[in-house]
Motif scaffolding. Structure first.
Motif, PDB file in Angstrom:
ATOM      1  N   PHE A   9      43.947  34.182  55.287  1.00 40.61           N
ATOM      2  CA  PHE A   9      42.530  34.522  55.135  1.00 40.61           C
ATOM      3  C   PHE A   9      42.437  35.615  54.077  1.00 40.61           C
ATOM      4  O   PHE A   9      43.041  36.678  54.207  1.00 40.61           O
ATOM      5  N   VAL A  10      41.691  35.331  53.020  1.00 37.75           N
ATOM      6  CA  VAL A  10      41.518  36.276  51.918  1.00 37.75           C
ATOM      7  C   VAL A  10      40.160  36.952  52.045  1.00 37.75           C
ATOM      8  O   VAL A  10      39.135  36.268  52.182  1.00 37.75           O
ATOM      9  N   ILE A  11      40.150  38.261  52.004  1.00 34.52           N
ATOM     10  CA  ILE A  11      38.892  39.015  52.019  1.00 34.52           C
ATOM     11  C   ILE A  11      38.636  39.516  50.601  1.00 34.52           C
ATOM     12  O   ILE A  11      39.329  40.408  50.112  1.00 34.52           O
ATOM     13  N   GLY A  12      37.687  38.914  49.931  1.00 28.98           N
ATOM     14  CA  GLY A  12      37.365  39.301  48.570  1.00 28.98           C
ATOM     15  C   GLY A  12      37.457  38.131  47.612  1.00 28.98           C
ATOM     16  O   GLY A  12      38.501  37.488  47.513  1.00 28.98           O
ATOM     17  N   GLY A  13      36.348  37.864  46.891  1.00 24.52           N
ATOM     18  CA  GLY A  13      36.291  36.711  45.991  1.00 24.52           C
ATOM     19  C   GLY A  13      36.345  37.077  44.527  1.00 24.52           C
ATOM     20  O   GLY A  13      35.715  36.411  43.697  1.00 24.52           O
ATOM     21  N   GLY A  14      37.100  38.122  44.192  1.00 22.70           N
ATOM     22  CA  GLY A  14      37.319  38.456  42.794  1.00 22.70           C
ATOM     23  C   GLY A  14      38.440  37.621  42.206  1.00 22.70           C
ATOM     24  O   GLY A  14      38.977  36.709  42.848  1.00 22.70           O
ATOM     25  N   SER A  15      38.836  37.957  40.985  1.00 24.03           N
ATOM     26  CA  SER A  15      39.837  37.154  40.283  1.00 24.03           C
ATOM     27  C   SER A  15      41.160  37.085  41.033  1.00 24.03           C
ATOM     28  O   SER A  15      41.787  36.032  41.120  1.00 24.03           O
ATOM     29  N   GLY A  16      41.611  38.227  41.580  1.00 25.34           N
ATOM     30  CA  GLY A  16      42.880  38.244  42.303  1.00 25.34           C
ATOM     31  C   GLY A  16      42.830  37.462  43.589  1.00 25.34           C
ATOM     32  O   GLY A  16      43.720  36.656  43.888  1.00 25.34           O
ATOM     33  N   GLY A  17      41.789  37.657  44.378  1.00 25.50           N
ATOM     34  CA  GLY A  17      41.661  36.959  45.650  1.00 25.50           C
ATOM     35  C   GLY A  17      41.509  35.467  45.482  1.00 25.50           C
ATOM     36  O   GLY A  17      42.118  34.672  46.214  1.00 25.50           O
ATOM     37  N   VAL A  18      40.695  35.061  44.500  1.00 28.69           N
ATOM     38  CA  VAL A  18      40.480  33.627  44.264  1.00 28.69           C
ATOM     39  C   VAL A  18      41.774  32.961  43.806  1.00 28.69           C
ATOM     40  O   VAL A  18      42.135  31.879  44.272  1.00 28.69           O
ATOM     41  N   THR A  42      34.326  42.001  40.401  1.00 27.71           N
ATOM     42  CA  THR A  42      33.966  42.972  39.371  1.00 27.71           C
ATOM     43  C   THR A  42      34.095  42.391  37.972  1.00 27.71           C
ATOM     44  O   THR A  42      33.193  42.511  37.144  1.00 27.71           O
ATOM     45  N   CYS A  43      35.200  41.741  37.678  1.00 30.42           N
ATOM     46  CA  CYS A  43      35.454  41.286  36.307  1.00 30.42           C
ATOM     47  C   CYS A  43      34.396  40.313  35.821  1.00 30.42           C
ATOM     48  O   CYS A  43      33.806  40.500  34.761  1.00 30.42           O
ATOM     49  N   VAL A  44      34.133  39.298  36.581  1.00 33.14           N
ATOM     50  CA  VAL A  44      33.249  38.225  36.129  1.00 33.14           C
ATOM     51  C   VAL A  44      31.778  38.625  36.223  1.00 33.14           C
ATOM     52  O   VAL A  44      30.978  38.301  35.338  1.00 33.14           O
ATOM     53  N   THR A 339      42.236  43.285  35.679  1.00 30.36           N
ATOM     54  CA  THR A 339      42.087  41.939  36.232  1.00 30.36           C
ATOM     55  C   THR A 339      43.361  41.093  36.121  1.00 30.36           C
ATOM     56  O   THR A 339      43.775  40.476  37.109  1.00 30.36           O
ATOM     57  N   PRO A 340      44.012  41.025  34.955  1.00 33.01           N
ATOM     58  CA  PRO A 340      45.229  40.206  34.882  1.00 33.01           C
ATOM     59  C   PRO A 340      46.324  40.694  35.816  1.00 33.01           C
ATOM     60  O   PRO A 340      47.146  39.901  36.277  1.00 33.01           O
TER      61      PRO A 340
END
Length: 480
Positions: A9-18, A42-44, A339-340
């Motif tokens: 289960f991932v909490i957070g839909g940013g670049s890393g989590g996705v 944050t990034c997108v 982000t990367p």
């Protein structure tokens, strides 16, 4: 694993989590992800992508003047913020949709809800439901910090910039980090009268001294009123008395300037007094004074997860927290907030946990760029850091690049290599120039591979380019 609702289960839909969710799902794991804001993080949504698009927009003002110098019959028009922001928001909507489709295509279940830890294997959702997972990955990112200052609510933070109804005619930016400097350059390029306060002796603390000095000079050359060693002493909503300040003391918007309608800040002119004694009235104030991890009210400490003194989740080299079933990646860990890097951390997590291949995260020699004008690309050690570690040679050149020199602009660029005397390895590469971010990506490969100064010397120059200077500097300008 059948004892749990999900394997991850991932909490957070940013670049890393996705990225972590998608790659984990590709192994056959049952994966879910919760995000209570917009997908993309944050990034997108409120960082890299909209900021870079604003950088592009702001660069056209100089482009018109340059075009005339090169013989084109063009006239400079007014910048239409409403038109630009409408297109910008449409692009962000498109990218958010792409993220959702990627998750759905990977068969990741999405919860558009806030999630927090209830225990090491249970996630409580904001609609009252609870789900269980063998592994929980926290990738909740960070948020801009508003300073503890009376009337600080009158100012904006970086998240608010993208939601302005109109551009302010004048703005005070408080801070000297990359976010403050990038927005100072962006807004100046869009025609806003920009004043910047920074309490330190020079902007971009932690970067190479020579590079940040040149950037500061170029920012001021372009019209940013930069006040170093300066902070806010007082701020308040401007009154009629403030509007009567002599022009040379106000440093801000004319008395008839329309208020800048902004999100996250009180509309209307703002009076500010600086520690240097100067007073000003501005349409808007932007605080770019740091960011903090999103760990508050997440149930982390109650679940046994160790939190550091800056609010970050403490993790080991495999991104594992003090609770074996809970991992964390990205800005919420306050390691390298790029982000990367978050994406790499997510992939290393999956490799370790779901593929059984222990993969520590590599945080060494990460290239990065600051999108000021001119840009700053950097990888490896600064001259100051390198000198503290070992004897070094410094190869450096600064010059007026062909394109802007022809147009009559005073811009200067800088190319710099920091070289170990003992091993001849290039320990650091620093570029201040248009498109420096593009150049440092390729230079970063060489530095990461351990290239020596002689490897650079053996490379034939591409002429005429700015970057050819990286392989034509034969003699050190100084040693230490």
């Amino acid at each position: 694993m059948a004892d749990f609702d999900y394997d991850l289960f991932v909490i957070g839909g940013g670049s890393g989590g996705v990225r972590a969710a998608r790659v984990a799902a590709a192994t056959g794991a049952r994966v879910a992800l919760a995000e209570d804001s917009r997908m993309g993080g944050t990034c997108v949504i409120r960082g890299c992508v909209p900021k870079k698009l604003m950088v592009f927009a702001s660069a056209y003002r100089e482009g018109f003047a340059d075009a005339r110098a090169y013989g084109w019959d063009v006239t400079e028009g007014d910048f239409d913020w409403a038109r630009f922001s409408g297109t910008l928001n449409a692009e962000l909507d498109r990218l958010e949709g792409v993220y959702r489709k990627l998750l759905q295509g990977s068969k990741v279940e999405i919860f558009d809800l806030r999630a927090r830890l209830a225990d090491p294997h249970t996630v409580a959702l904001s609609d009252g439901r609870s789900v269980t997972a063998k592994h929980i990955l926290v990738a909740t990112g960070g948020h801009p910090v508003r300073p503890d200052l009376p009337n600080a609510h009158l100012g904006m933070v970086s998240d608010d910039i993208f939601h302005m109804a109109r551009l302010p005619r004048s703005i005070l930016i408080v801070g000297g980090g990359y976010i403050a400097c990038e927005f100072a350059c962006i807004l100046n390029g869009l025609g806003v009268e920009v004043t910047q306060f920074y309490r330190g002796a020079q902007i971009l603390r932690g970067f190479d001294d020579e590079a940040r000095g040149l950037i500061a000079d170029m920012m001021q050359e372009r019209g940013v009123a930069l006040h170093l060693g300066t902070n806010i002493v007082e701020m308040a909503a401007a009154t009629a008395d403030h509007m009567d300040l002599p022009t040379e003391e106000r440093m801000g918007a004319p008395a008839d300037a329309p208020p800048a309608a902004t999100s996250g800040a009180t509309s209307g002119p703002i009076w500010v007094k600086g520690s240097n004694g100067l007073e000003g009235v501005y349409d808007a104030v932007l605080f770019a004074t740091g960011r903090a991890p999103n760990t508050r009210d997440m149930g982390l400490e109650e679940a046994g997860v160790q939190i550091g003194r800056r609010g970050e989740i403490v993790v080991d080299q495999y991104s594992q927290t003090s609770v074996p079933s809970v991992y964390a990646i990205g800005d919420v860990t306050n390691r390298v907030n790029l982000t990367p890097v978050a994406i790499r951390e997510g992939m290393a997590f999956v490799e370790t946990v779901f593929r059984g291949n222990l993969t520590p995260v590599d945080h060494e020699l990460i290239p990065s760029a600051v999108f000021t004008q001119p840009e700053f690309g950097t990888v490896g050690l600064s001259e100051e850091e390198a000198r503290e570690r070992e004897p070094v040679e410094i190869y450096c050149t600064s010059f007026r690049p062909m394109q802007s020199a022809f147009a009559g602009r005073p811009d200067r660029v800088l190319m710099k290599l920091v070289v170990s005397k003992a091993t001849r390895r290039v320990l650091g590469c620093h570029i201040v120039a248009p498109q420096a971010g593009e150049m440092i990506q390729l230079a970063g490969i060489a530095v990461k591979m351990g290239a020596t100064k002689e490897d650079f010397d053996r490379t034939v120059a591409v002429h005429p380019t700015m970057a050819e200077e990286l392989v034509t500097m034969k003699s050190p300008v100084r040693t230490a």
